[in-house]
Each structure stands twice: as structure tokens, then as C-alpha cells.
Write an enzyme that holds these catalytic residues in place. Structure first.
Site, PDB file in Angstrom:
ATOM      1  N   ASP A  22      20.993  37.483 -17.136  1.00  0.00           N
ATOM      2  CA  ASP A  22      22.007  37.743 -18.157  1.00  0.00           C
ATOM      3  C   ASP A  22      22.070  36.622 -19.197  1.00  0.00           C
ATOM      4  OD1 ASP A  22      23.732  40.279 -17.167  1.00  0.00           O
ATOM      5  OD2 ASP A  22      23.023  39.121 -15.439  1.00  0.00           O
ATOM      6  N   HIS A  24      21.480  37.101 -22.476  1.00  0.00           N
ATOM      7  CA  HIS A  24      22.179  37.702 -23.628  1.00  0.00           C
ATOM      8  C   HIS A  24      21.863  36.984 -24.936  1.00  0.00           C
ATOM      9  CE1 HIS A  24      24.673  40.764 -21.652  1.00  0.00           C
ATOM     10  NE2 HIS A  24      24.693  39.947 -20.617  1.00  0.00           N
ATOM     11  N   ASN A 126      21.007  46.586 -18.649  1.00  0.00           N
ATOM     12  CA  ASN A 126      21.607  47.673 -19.438  1.00  0.00           C
ATOM     13  C   ASN A 126      21.699  47.333 -20.913  1.00  0.00           C
ATOM     14  OD1 ASN A 126      23.571  45.732 -18.402  1.00  0.00           O
ATOM     15  ND2 ASN A 126      25.109  46.937 -19.466  1.00  0.00           N
ATOM     16  N   HIS A 127      21.624  46.045 -21.275  1.00  0.00           N
ATOM     17  CA  HIS A 127      21.694  45.674 -22.685  1.00  0.00           C
ATOM     18  C   HIS A 127      20.331  45.724 -23.370  1.00  0.00           C
ATOM     19  CE1 HIS A 127      25.838  44.045 -23.489  1.00  0.00           C
ATOM     20  NE2 HIS A 127      25.885  44.235 -22.183  1.00  0.00           N
ATOM     21  N   HIS A 214      19.511  45.069 -11.367  1.00  0.00           N
ATOM     22  CA  HIS A 214      20.538  44.829 -12.389  1.00  0.00           C
ATOM     23  C   HIS A 214      21.513  45.991 -12.361  1.00  0.00           C
ATOM     24  CE1 HIS A 214      21.704  42.746 -16.221  1.00  0.00           C
ATOM     25  NE2 HIS A 214      22.287  43.914 -16.435  1.00  0.00           N
TER      26      HIS A 214
END
Length: 624
Positions: A22, A24, A126-127, A214
Site C-alpha cells: 500500500d 499509494h 484495488n487501486h 490484497h
């Protein structure tokens, strides 16, 4: 260098893996204060790979914050990977499995055109999952360019068969299973139907088995998370991405027969929501493997922006008697709490020169009545230049009262407190569901499926799919119009009843069936739109008592008009000949006419309800 505290562990037989999740990259990249936070933390993670001389870097998904990262974000990501992971250091880990099956290409450190010192293996989250034409994700781009080894990608969502990546260093053998993000409801159903299988390795007792996935780990409702109990027991270690609170503990162990696996939850490297879990210290993990033994060592990140989260219940504080200037008392009290949090953040600074200066401060305040509420944005302006998030330093919630809950349970209260109904929501999707469920019966969605709306919001937010709302609305409209045309509905009551049945059928469908219905309706609507545009004709529909409808066709340049001129000069325009009679248009029966009127009425209802929903939803504050 982290020591293994065991002289029997030879470095030639010890595999070192740096684990993070994660990242990001690109989160709030346009923010003047916080725009660089994700990139600074990513560089620190990669610097640990060099510092501890690891054999590989394992990422648990959500390397990017958006499925379509900006060019600037891709540039900074590529720059960091080339800076830390490229070089002439020899790789002592041998890949034994089929590379094309695992990565769809040659692993980058065996590519003769690349010099890789620290190979990165990653699944998607998911991102950053595949989206758009060809289902290409940002990780596919990094993979084809040789920067990342992307594994665990799925194209068949009816069943999942996971083939391990087999790695060996000396006498240590690692079988690495990758499960990139799937919708939790779909994956939970696949596990329940025994459609998730793991390919086992021959002489499996010699292999150390790791699964990286994930998904939701915390219980967020039925079938909205993955229980550890559904994962196979042959696993030795599970790396769990998606959950942002870091839960890693130093351990040295070896799995014994009939024991459960150990879970590593690295958490995120940057705070993407001002929630309590994000305020926990951020880590990545050093995993050392020697045959079937392992050591897990948490590595605290020192370049993460300090974050202090506090919960305050005003009814438990001594603010004096209620009455005059109560609002001012509350504001002064909360100002003092913010200053205390700023001082606390200064005390936990790591001293790293790259660590951002301004801290994140979030106070979750529960108040009793409207006299204690005030303008939060104006309040935050008192801390400009002192904290990184002055505009959302406060989140105010009305304190729940036992009698209010009793009144709602018994139905005595006519007014529905939407904020209270959504207070327990863990994400935007849950908040939307709670919001629509809290609406009075006469104000709930009459055509749109709530599940489709929430999924559209998710796709718009995470995948930047700007056309998703139009497609979902058009698909619902087309499906409901077809539903009406197939019926005998003529009166307004019959139309409303058919709409209710249509809505119930959509709500009763599972996620996969709903997606099939919406996709089919959207394609049909798109085909019909293209056909109408191609023909260039419009049909004027009349009532049964009027003349049959006429078909008007658009003409190209040079079409004759009533007073058009011929090409010859001085030539007299001949009298118009009687038009050739056209075949009679289709007769509109009462049933057909009523259905078409119902379709027009349905479009009007959809437009009015959408407008009203937008007005009402503006009263709700949605926070991450």
C-alpha cells in the site's frame, strides 16, 4: 545489518525478502504540502533494500493510488526504481518455475538487456487493478519495461487457480503464491464454492510457502472480507495487503505440523485517510528465510509525516454550565487540544532530514447538541502553517443517545438521523448503503440499484472512470424500459408496480448477475443509439386517434426545397409531381402507446429523483 542470531544460518542458504504494501504513489500529489509524502516513503522502502542487501522486494498491492497514474507519478516511480534497484550486484536467487506462466514475460533479472540488483515482485491491489481497453494496469507498464515483476493477475473470474513462483537460494526453497485483488464478495463466493485452488509443489515439505494477497481482512459485513479460516493450512506465512494499520511483530519461528500460518500485515507507507489506524507507526518488514525457519523484523519508517489522532467526547469533559458562549467554550477547548497534539507530534519526530515538518492532526469530536457545533473550516484556519491539514482537522459527530437508538428501533421517531446511520461506515461504499437504507420509504431509490450506484462511485474514485455514471444510468434506464415494454402496464399504478418489481429483481441479483444485466443493457443501448445516428431519422409518435406517425429523413447537401433553383439559368422550375405514397407506418396499439408513454414518464422520474438525491446528499459529509 539485522542479525539472525543463529550461527548455523549460512548466508548462502539464507534468503532475505523486503516486504511492503500500500505505497499509494501519487496520493494527493497536487497538494502543495502533502504532495511528495508517498514518493518520499517509497524511496525509504527501496533504500532499505540496499541497506539490508536483500535478495528481492515483495509488494502487496496498491503501488499506485490511481489505476491511471499521472505522467509525473509514473516518472517519479520509474526514477526511484532505477535509482535503487538497478545495478551490477549479482542475483543469487534462481527461478525454477515457468516464467511465462508466472509473469507473462521473462523475469527482469534474467533479461540480458537489464542490470537488476534488487528485483521487485508485486501483485496489484484495488487501486491499481487493470482497467480500460485490454485490461492494462500501471503494473503491466512497469512489467513490460522491466522495472517490476508483476504476478497474480487474473482474467477468469469464475475460478482461481494459483500457480506458485518457485525460488531457490542454496538449500532454501520458497514457493510464492500471488492473489491480486478481487472483489471481496466474488472471492468469498469462490472460496465457498471451492473454486480457489493452489497448485502444490512436489516434495512440498522442503518448500517454504508464502501467500501474498490484497483483500479486506477485518470483518466488514457478510461476504465483504476474507476470513483467515478459508486459506489453506499448508501455508507457512501470509502477507496481507489492503489493510492500512501496520500490524507486524518481531518473531523467530518455524511452523510445526497442524499449526496455523503466521500473518504479516505491513500496512500502508503513507496516511491516505485521517483514521485512527493510519496514526499507528508505519513499517516495512525484513523477512529472513533459512529452509523452513524464518525471522520477521519490523523496520520503522522514519520519513513518514507525524500523525496524531484523538477522540474527544464533549459530554465527558468539564466545560462548565450550558448556556451563553457555550460555542466559544467548545472552540477554545478544542484549540487547546490541537496545540497539545502538535506538541505531541513534535516529540515523536524521528530526526530524519527528509521527514516532512508539518504534522497531521485529526480530532474526532462527539458533541451533544447543535449549540456545540460550529464551522470546522473556519476553525481550521487558526492552524495554517502549523499543521498539514487545517481544513479537516476536525470531524464532528453527534453523540449517540440510548433513547435515540430506542426510538429508531421502535419506530417512534419520524425523523431519520442520516449522520448517525452512516457513522459506523468503514468506507464510502458502506456509507452510501447506510445513507440509502436510512431514507424514508417514499424517498428511496425507485429504479437504480444501490449496489450498482456504490460500485460506480468506487470505480469513479479509484479508477477515474469518468463515464461510469452515464453508463450505469443509461443501462438502468434501458433495462427498465424493456421491462415495461414487455408488460401490459397501461395505468400509472401498473407502471409503478412494474418499476417496483424491476427494482426488486435488480436488488435480489448477486453482484455477478447484476453486472451481467447492466453490461448487457448498456451494450444494447449503445447499439441502438449508434443505429439511430447512422440512419439519421426520427419517428414522430402520435396517439391512436391521430393520423399514423410519419417518418422524416434528413437529406444531404443539394436536397430540393419548395423554392429551390435549378442549375440552368432562366430555367423554369417544373411543377412538383405528386409524392409517391409511402408504406403505412406501424400501427401503435393501446398497449404499445401506453408503454412508450410509460418510458417517457420513467425518464422524467429518473431525472427528478437523481436531482433530488444530489440535493439531499450535499448535506452529508463523506470522509475517508
Amino acid at each position: 545489518m539485522v542479525q539472525n542470531d543463529d550461527d548455523s544460518w549460512s548466508s548462502d542458504d539464507t534468503m532475505r525478502v523486503l516486504i511492503a504494501s500500500d505505497i499509494h504513489l501519487g496520493y494527493l500529489e497536487n497538494d502543495a504540502v502533502r504532495g511528495e509524502d508517498s514518493f518520499i516513503a517509497f524511496e525509504e522502502v527501496l533504500s532499505f533494500a540496499v541497506q539490508y542487501d536483500v535478495d528481492l522486494v515483495l509488494l502487496g498491492g496498491d503501488l499506485f493510488d490511481h489505476a491511471k497514474p499521472s505522467p509525473s507519478c509514473m516518472f517519479k516511480c520509474t526514477q526511484a526504481i532505477r535509482k535503487y534497484c538497478f545495478g551490477d550486484k549479482p542475483i543469487n536467487v534462481e527461478l525454477l518455475s515457468d516464467q511465462l506462466e508466472n509473469f507473462s514475460r521473462t523475469v527482469n533479472y534474467e533479461d540480458p538487456n537489464l542490470n537488476i540488483s534488487y528485483p521487485i515482485l508485486s501483485i496489484h491491489g484495488n487501486h491499481d487493478d487493470p482497467v480500460g481497453q485490454g485490461s492494462v494496469s500501471s503494473l503491466d507498464i512497469l512489467s513490460i519495461s522491466g522495472l517490476v515483476n508483476y504476478f497474480g493477475k487474473w482474467t477468469d473470474y469464475t475460478q482461481v487457480r494459483i500457480s506458485p513462483v518457485l525460488l531457490q537460494k542454496g538449500e532454501t526453497k520458497l514457493s510464492l503464491y500471488g492473489l491480486s485483488h478481487l472483489k471481496d464478495q466474488r472471492l468469498a463466493r469462490l472460496f465457498a464454492e471451492k473454486k480457489v485452488t493452489f497448485e502444490l509443489v512436489e516434495d512440498g515439505n522442503d518448500w517454504f510457502n508464502i501467500l501474498v494477497l490484497h483483500q479486506n481482512r477485518a470483518d466488514r459485513g457478510p461476504n465483504n472480507y476474507i476470513s483467515e479460516n478459508v486459506l489453506p493450512n499448508f501455508l507457512d506465512l501470509v502477507v496481507w495487503g489492503h489493510e492500512h494499520d501496520s500490524q507486524v511483530f518481531a518473531t523467530k519461528d518455524v511452523k510445526r505440523e497442524n499449526e496455523s500460518f503466521f500473518v504479516i500485515q505491513p500496512g500502508s507507507t503513507v496516511a491516505t485517510s485521517l483514521a485512527a489506524g493510519e496514526a499507528l507507526p508505519k513499517h516495512c518488514v525484513l523477512l529472513q528465510l533459512h529452509k523452513k525457519e524464518y525471522i520477521v523484523t519490523p523496520l520503522p519508517l522514519k520519513t513518514v509525516r507525524p500523525f496524531i489522532f484523538k477522540t474527544i467526547v464533549l459530554s465527558e469533559e468539564n466545560l462548565g454550565d450550558e448556556g451563553v458562549n457555550e460555542n466559544e467554550k467548545v472552540q477554545n477547548f478544542l484549540k487547546d487540544k490541537v496545540y497539545e497534539a502538535i506538541k505531541e507530534a513534535e516529540e515523536i519526530r524521528s530526526g530524519d532530514p527528509k521527514q516532512p515538518t508539518l504534522p497531521l492532526i485529526r480530532l474526532s469530536v462527539f458533541y451533544e447538541h447543535d449549540g456545540q457545533d460550529f464551522n470546522r473550516v473556519r476553525f481550521g484556519q487558526n492552524f495554517n502553517g502549523l499543521i498539514a491539514n487545517p481544513n479537516d482537522v476536525l470531524i464532528m459527530k453527534r453523540e449517540k443517545k440510548i433513547r435515540d437508538r430506542k426510538e429508531r428501533a421502535t419506530g417512534d421517531s419520524e425523523d431519520v438521523d442520516i449522520g448517525s446511520a452512516a457513522a459506523e461506515a468503514t468506507d464510502v461504499e458502506s456509507l452510501l448503503r447506510a445513507y440509502y437504507e436510512a431514507q424514508p420509504q417514499d424517498r428511496r431509490l425507485a429504479v437504480l440499484s444501490v449496489r450498482a450506484v456504490t460500485e460506480a462511485v468506487r470505480d469513479f474514485t479509484l479508477k477515474r472512470d469518468e463515464d461510469i455514471f452515464r453508463r450505469v444510468l443509461d443501462a438502468h434506464k434501458k433495462h427498465c424500459v424493456d421491462f415495461l415494454l414487455e408488460s401490459n402496464a397501461e395505468t400509472a399504478e401498473e407502471v409503478n408496480e412494474r418499476m417496483r418489481l424491476c427494482k426488486e429483481s435488480l436488488d435480489a441479483a448477486d453482484a455477478e448477475r447484476l453486472n451481467t444485466i447492466i453490461t448487457a443493457a448498456a451494450k444494447k443501448a449503445e447499439v441502438e443509439t449508434k443505429k439511430g445516428a447512422k440512419k439519421g431519422e426520427s419517428i414522430v409518435v402520435s396517439s391512436d386517434e391521430e393520423a399514423p406517425p410519419t417518418v422524416t429523413r434528413s437529406r444531404g447537401r443539394g436536397a430540393r426545397g419548395g423554392s429551390g433553383r435549378g442549375r440552368g439559368r432562366g430555367r423554369v422550375q417544373p411543377a412538383a409531381s405528386p409524392p409517391t405514397p409511402s408504406p403505412p407506418a406501424e400501427r401503435r396499439t393501446p398497449r404499445r402507446a401506453a408503454a412508450e408513454k410509460s418510458a417517457t414518464k420513467l425518464q422524467t422520474i429518473i431525472a427528478s429523483r437523481s436531482l433530488r438525491t444530489r440535493r439531499e446528499s450535499s448535506d452529508i459529509e463523506i470522509s475517508d
